[in-house]
Motif scaffolding. Structure first.
Motif, PDB file in Angstrom:
ATOM      1  N   SER A  89       0.915  -1.171  -0.024  1.00 48.38           N
ATOM      2  CA  SER A  89       0.180  -0.071  -0.205  1.00 48.38           C
ATOM      3  C   SER A  89       0.876   1.349  -0.023  1.00 48.38           C
ATOM      4  CB  SER A  89      -1.024  -0.032   1.231  1.00 48.38           C
ATOM      5  OG  SER A  89      -0.147   0.075   2.367  1.00 48.38           O
ATOM      6  N   ARG A  90       2.077   1.163   0.311  1.00 50.03           N
ATOM      7  CA  ARG A  90       3.007   2.288   0.280  1.00 50.03           C
ATOM      8  C   ARG A  90       3.919   2.587  -1.050  1.00 50.03           C
ATOM      9  NH1 ARG A  90       6.741   2.281   4.994  1.00 50.03           N
ATOM     10  NH2 ARG A  90       7.186   0.104   4.105  1.00 50.03           N
ATOM     11  N   GLN A  91       4.015   1.431  -1.657  1.00 47.03           N
ATOM     12  CA  GLN A  91       4.874   1.578  -2.897  1.00 47.03           C
ATOM     13  C   GLN A  91       4.204   1.981  -4.090  1.00 47.03           C
ATOM     14  OE1 GLN A  91       6.775  -2.393  -3.241  1.00 47.03           O
ATOM     15  NE2 GLN A  91       8.165  -2.095  -1.563  1.00 47.03           N
ATOM     16  N   TYR A 125       2.949   4.991  -4.149  1.00 50.69           N
ATOM     17  CA  TYR A 125       3.240   6.298  -4.150  1.00 50.69           C
ATOM     18  C   TYR A 125       4.855   6.543  -4.849  1.00 50.69           C
ATOM     19  CZ  TYR A 125      -0.452   6.820  -1.094  1.00 50.69           C
ATOM     20  OH  TYR A 125      -1.619   6.600  -0.592  1.00 50.69           O
ATOM     21  N   THR A 150      10.080   2.814   1.562  1.00 49.15           N
ATOM     22  CA  THR A 150       9.160   1.824   1.368  1.00 49.15           C
ATOM     23  C   THR A 150       9.894   0.642   0.922  1.00 49.15           C
ATOM     24  OG1 THR A 150       8.661   2.377  -0.887  1.00 49.15           O
ATOM     25  CG2 THR A 150       7.283   3.434   0.723  1.00 49.15           C
ATOM     26  N   THR A 166       0.661  -6.273   2.432  1.00 53.13           N
ATOM     27  CA  THR A 166      -0.617  -5.622   2.742  1.00 53.13           C
ATOM     28  C   THR A 166      -1.686  -6.576   2.630  1.00 53.13           C
ATOM     29  OG1 THR A 166       0.520  -3.547   1.984  1.00 53.13           O
ATOM     30  CG2 THR A 166      -2.014  -3.477   2.131  1.00 53.13           C
ATOM     31  N   ASN A 177      -1.443   3.883  11.063  1.00 54.47           N
ATOM     32  CA  ASN A 177      -1.709   4.720  10.033  1.00 54.47           C
ATOM     33  C   ASN A 177      -3.053   5.251  10.068  1.00 54.47           C
ATOM     34  OD1 ASN A 177      -2.777   5.417   7.408  1.00 54.47           O
ATOM     35  ND2 ASN A 177      -1.578   3.758   6.352  1.00 54.47           N
ATOM     36  N   ALA A 231       0.086   9.933   2.837  1.00 53.28           N
ATOM     37  CA  ALA A 231       1.139   8.912   2.542  1.00 53.28           C
ATOM     38  C   ALA A 231       2.364   9.335   3.408  1.00 53.28           C
ATOM     39  CB  ALA A 231       1.501   9.265   0.942  1.00 53.28           C
ATOM     40  N   ALA A 285       3.066   7.444   6.568  1.00 56.15           N
ATOM     41  CA  ALA A 285       3.402   5.952   6.727  1.00 56.15           C
ATOM     42  C   ALA A 285       4.541   5.806   7.586  1.00 56.15           C
ATOM     43  CB  ALA A 285       3.974   5.678   5.028  1.00 56.15           C
TER      44      ALA A 285
END
Length: 309
Positions: free
Chosen positions: A42-44, A46, A53, A107, A164, A241, A244
């Motif tokens: 879920s972070r990669q 961005y 990440t 995730t 989060n 974002a 994170a």
């Protein structure tokens, strides 16, 4: 193993906690199977958020094609539902081309949405509620929101990334608006493929050592400059974002709220807690065949794939 053996509609999922070693193994498996990797992180998604990440490097991405990395800017809205649609489109395209899709990440909710057909609650964003809760987060009261979620939906609180704010707010939003606990939304639509689940694990002490070392390595690789650069390009510290793990703690340091050493220690602690939550999510799933990262070799995972075909 040839790609022809994957003509059946099968997707391979490689799961495990952060820092367990999924990236290295996934590259070897993908090369052996002539597969392409679909990131389930879920972070990669961005853009510009690379070091914090642990995004695959340019060299790693040159070895094997990766999908669903750098999808949106850090200030863009991105949802599990959107991820699900994009992943299904990519998986269908890969299957049509005869390439095995290899889903890799940690995730859990994204995996459930894509591989188990989890349908997300039909609750649209509530701007007024979100503004109220985001103001509380900005005032340092994330813990109060977490306590409220635990009271309203203790099961959901165990599944949500409580560090989060965006995840906590969404769980509260769904619970408040729908009148049902966030965790009670278990509608599913069978996806047009089956999933072969493989898991990578390590002893907890070893995993924690790797997490601590990874954080130090990120700092040495220029993570502070990465966060500073994002802020200089106009991405606010309070963006979801930027909240994170890692970005939040280095943001504290850049704002003068903590020392760099304290930021590093906080990031290490938050990452260890996240790893525990990932294991809590995946461990009960009896479909996952777990193999020890410390001793497992690529051949063992390929054998596991053969056994399940």
């Amino acid at each position: 193993m040839s790609a022809a053996s994957f003509r059946r509609p099968t997707v391979i999922a490689l799961v495990g906690p952060t820092a367990v070693g999924k990236t290295v193994l996934s590259l070897e498996i993908a090369e052996a199977l002539r597969a392409e990797i679909v990131s389930v992180d879920s972070r990669q998604v961005y853009q510009g958020m690379d070091i914090g990440t642990a995004k695959p490097t340019a060299a790693e991405r040159a070895r094997v094609r990766h999908h669903l990395l750098d999808v949106v800017a850090p200030d863009a809205e991105y949802s599990v539902a959107l991820y699900r649609r994009q992943a299904h489109t990519i998986i269908a395209r890969l299957r049509e081309s005869g390439k095995p899709p290899l889903l890799v990440g940690g995730t859990g909710l994204y995996f459930r949405a894509v591989c188990d057909g989890l349908v997300l609650p039909p609750v649209p964003p509530q701007p007024e509620l979100r503004a109220e809760w985001e103001a509380r987060v900005a005032a340092g009261d994330l813990a109060g929101l977490v306590a409220e979620l635990r009271r309203l939906d203790p099961v959901g609180a165990d599944r949500v990334d409580l560090a989060n704010p965006r995840r906590v707010i969404r769980a509260l939003e769904v619970t408040k608006v729908s009148g049902r606990p966030f965790s009670s939304w278990q509608q599913r639509e069978s996806p047009p493929f089956q999933t072969l689940w493989l898991g990578l694990t390590r002893p907890r002490a070893e995993l924690y050592e790797r997490i601590n070392a990874r954080v130090v390595g990120q700092i040495e690789a220029g993570f502070v400059d990465e966060v500073r650069g994002l802020v200089e390009r106009g991405y606010d510290y309070d963006l979801p974002a930027m909240q994170a793990i890692g970005y939040r703690e280095i943001g504290w340091y850049l704002q003068g709220r903590v020392s760099l050493d304290d930021a590093i220690a906080s990031q290490q602690q938050a990452t260890r807690r996240y790893a525990r939550r990932q294991l809590t999510w995946f461990r009960p799933d009896e479909r996952i065949r777990w193999l020890p990262a410390s001793t497992a070799r690529t051949r063992e995972f390929l054998d596991a794939v053969r056994e399940r075909q």
